[in-house]
Design a protein around this motif. Structure first.
Motif, mmCIF file in Angstrom:
data_model
loop_
_atom_site.group_PDB
_atom_site.id
_atom_site.type_symbol
_atom_site.label_atom_id
_atom_site.label_comp_id
_atom_site.label_asym_id
_atom_site.label_seq_id
_atom_site.Cartn_x
_atom_site.Cartn_y
_atom_site.Cartn_z
ATOM 1 N N GLU A 8 18.083 37.139 -49.006
ATOM 2 C CA GLU A 8 16.647 37.363 -48.825
ATOM 3 C C GLU A 8 16.339 38.855 -48.787
ATOM 4 N N GLU A 9 17.138 39.612 -48.042
ATOM 5 C CA GLU A 9 16.931 41.058 -47.963
ATOM 6 C C GLU A 9 17.110 41.700 -49.335
ATOM 7 N N TYR A 10 18.148 41.272 -50.030
ATOM 8 C CA TYR A 10 18.421 41.842 -51.349
ATOM 9 C C TYR A 10 17.296 41.521 -52.332
ATOM 10 N N ALA A 11 16.867 40.272 -52.356
ATOM 11 C CA ALA A 11 15.816 39.856 -53.290
ATOM 12 C C ALA A 11 14.523 40.629 -53.039
ATOM 13 N N LEU A 12 14.180 40.808 -51.769
ATOM 14 C CA LEU A 12 12.952 41.525 -51.435
ATOM 15 C C LEU A 12 13.071 43.005 -51.802
ATOM 16 N N ALA A 13 14.219 43.603 -51.507
ATOM 17 C CA ALA A 13 14.426 45.018 -51.831
ATOM 18 C C ALA A 13 14.349 45.253 -53.337
ATOM 19 N N VAL A 14 14.935 44.354 -54.109
ATOM 20 C CA VAL A 14 14.919 44.483 -55.569
ATOM 21 C C VAL A 14 13.497 44.344 -56.111
ATOM 22 N N ASP A 15 12.750 43.384 -55.596
ATOM 23 C CA ASP A 15 11.363 43.203 -56.042
ATOM 24 C C ASP A 15 10.524 44.442 -55.733
ATOM 25 N N LEU A 16 10.699 44.982 -54.537
ATOM 26 C CA LEU A 16 9.953 46.182 -54.153
ATOM 27 C C LEU A 16 10.351 47.377 -55.016
ATOM 28 N N HIS A 17 11.635 47.444 -55.353
ATOM 29 C CA HIS A 17 12.095 48.559 -56.179
ATOM 30 C C HIS A 17 11.535 48.461 -57.596
ATOM 31 N N ASP A 18 11.436 47.251 -58.107
ATOM 32 C CA ASP A 18 10.814 47.069 -59.425
ATOM 33 C C ASP A 18 9.366 47.556 -59.399
ATOM 34 N N MET A 19 8.672 47.281 -58.293
ATOM 35 C CA MET A 19 7.286 47.736 -58.152
ATOM 36 C C MET A 19 7.224 49.258 -58.090
ATOM 37 N N PHE A 20 8.178 49.857 -57.378
ATOM 38 C CA PHE A 20 8.211 51.322 -57.310
ATOM 39 C C PHE A 20 8.450 51.926 -58.689
ATOM 40 N N GLU B 93 7.657 50.791 -61.422
ATOM 41 C CA GLU B 93 6.501 50.564 -62.288
ATOM 42 C C GLU B 93 5.384 51.565 -62.024
ATOM 43 N N ASN B 94 5.135 51.871 -60.741
ATOM 44 C CA ASN B 94 3.990 52.757 -60.453
ATOM 45 C C ASN B 94 4.335 54.001 -59.636
ATOM 46 N N LYS B 95 5.623 54.158 -59.258
ATOM 47 C CA LYS B 95 6.112 55.353 -58.550
ATOM 48 C C LYS B 95 5.417 55.597 -57.208
ATOM 49 N N ASP B 96 4.961 54.542 -56.555
ATOM 50 C CA ASP B 96 4.360 54.657 -55.227
ATOM 51 C C ASP B 96 5.480 54.626 -54.187
ATOM 52 N N THR B 97 5.663 55.725 -53.451
ATOM 53 C CA THR B 97 6.788 55.816 -52.513
ATOM 54 C C THR B 97 6.632 54.902 -51.296
ATOM 55 N N GLU B 98 5.474 54.287 -51.117
ATOM 56 C CA GLU B 98 5.328 53.326 -50.018
ATOM 57 C C GLU B 98 6.294 52.156 -50.200
ATOM 58 N N TYR B 99 6.582 51.818 -51.441
ATOM 59 C CA TYR B 99 7.557 50.754 -51.696
ATOM 60 C C TYR B 99 8.947 51.182 -51.228
ATOM 61 N N LEU B 100 9.271 52.458 -51.402
ATOM 62 C CA LEU B 100 10.569 52.959 -50.947
ATOM 63 C C LEU B 100 10.635 52.985 -49.423
ATOM 64 N N GLN B 101 9.506 53.229 -48.772
ATOM 65 C CA GLN B 101 9.475 53.178 -47.309
ATOM 66 C C GLN B 101 9.788 51.764 -46.823
ATOM 67 N N MET B 102 9.236 50.769 -47.506
ATOM 68 C CA MET B 102 9.521 49.377 -47.136
ATOM 69 C C MET B 102 10.987 49.041 -47.397
#
Length: 264
Positions: free
Chosen positions: A115-127, A129-138
């Motif tokens: 679950e942690e891995y899947a969520l981290a990967v999804d958030l990283h894909d979003m980062f 795509e748009n380079k918003d560092t808030e995703y990296l904070q999450m």
């Protein structure tokens, strides 16, 4: 007579995981900057030889090397920086906004749940795509845990609050986490290749709309078949244990399909 090439002996890291945290932070900042061409290569070189601003003698020595040796010759010694980003070691020394030290996950995310891995990967894909560092904070909030408290269980409802506590983490540190996550993801996908096989589309299918890629979260939900208790159980399985079983299920399904086809 042909002049002999000048031999220069300099010790620099030969792999991503050999970089110190300081080098990794500086390198991450450069890799996510607008630098390109020779300027990028020079910046990377100065980081790898670990020159600090007050080390004037060392700085002068390396500037002299850069003036005597073509950069493209030097680049052969650190080509892996650009061609093989296999960083799987996460940086230490990450502190939240309160100054509390957090410890990283194991190398190549060995201690994460699926679950942690899947969520981290999804958030990283979003980062990406748009380079918003808030995703990296999450992502930092998911991967890092307070020192001395052990790894904390993922609490999705608390994630926004936890990610806010990483809002003051320097960008170069967040970028370093991004690089380590990319390298770890590649390591996992290389280890479980059959689980991540990409089918080559036929000429007939090229004209059809591509099916959306199924995320790991969707795979987990499909495996539970609507059973909430089973979903919670699977979510807590180690990512490597999950991927091994997932890959085996794929292999078994293909074998059964082949047997069924041959039996007709």
């Amino acid at each position: 007579m042909r002049s002999k090439k000048k031999i220069i002996q300099i010790n620099i890291p030969t792999a991503w995981n050999e970089l110190t945290d300081r080098q990794l932070f500086r390198l991450a900042a450069v890799m996510y900057s607008s630098k390109s061409g020779k300027a990028l290569y020079v910046a990377v070189w100065m980081i790898l030889v670990n020159v600090r601003w007050w080390q004037f003698r060392k700085m002068g020595k390396n500037l002299r090397i850069l003036s005597e040796v073509p950069m493209w010759d030097l680049a052969e010694s650190f080509g892996y920086i650009f061609t093989n980003r296999n960083l799987t070691r996460f940086p230490n020394g990450i502190r939240d906004n309160s100054g509390h030290l957090h410890f990283p996950p194991q190398v190549a995310l060995g201690d994460l749940t699926i679950e942690e891995y899947a969520l981290a990967v999804d958030l990283h894909d979003m980062f990406m795509e748009n380079k918003d560092t808030e995703y990296l904070q999450m992502i930092a909030a998911i991967l890092y845990s307070p020192l001395g408290l052990g790894r904390r269980a993922l609490d999705r409802s608390a994630l926004p609050h936890l990610s806010d506590s990483f809002s003051k983490v320097p960008k170069e540190q967040l970028f370093a986490i991004s690089l380590a996550l990319s390298g770890s993801r590649a390591a996992i996908e290389n280890r479980f290749k059959k689980a991540f096989e990409r089918k080559t589309p036929t000429a007939e299918k090229l004209d059809r709309p591509a099916k959306p890629k199924q995320s790991l979260a969707e795979v987990i939900r499909a495996m539970t078949q609507g059973d909430l208790s089973k979903y919670k159980e699977i979510c807590h399985v180690n990512v490597y244990v999950f991927m091994a079983q997932f890959q085996q299920d794929i292999v078994t399904a293909k074998e059964n399909k082949l047997k069924s086809r041959n039996a007709k």
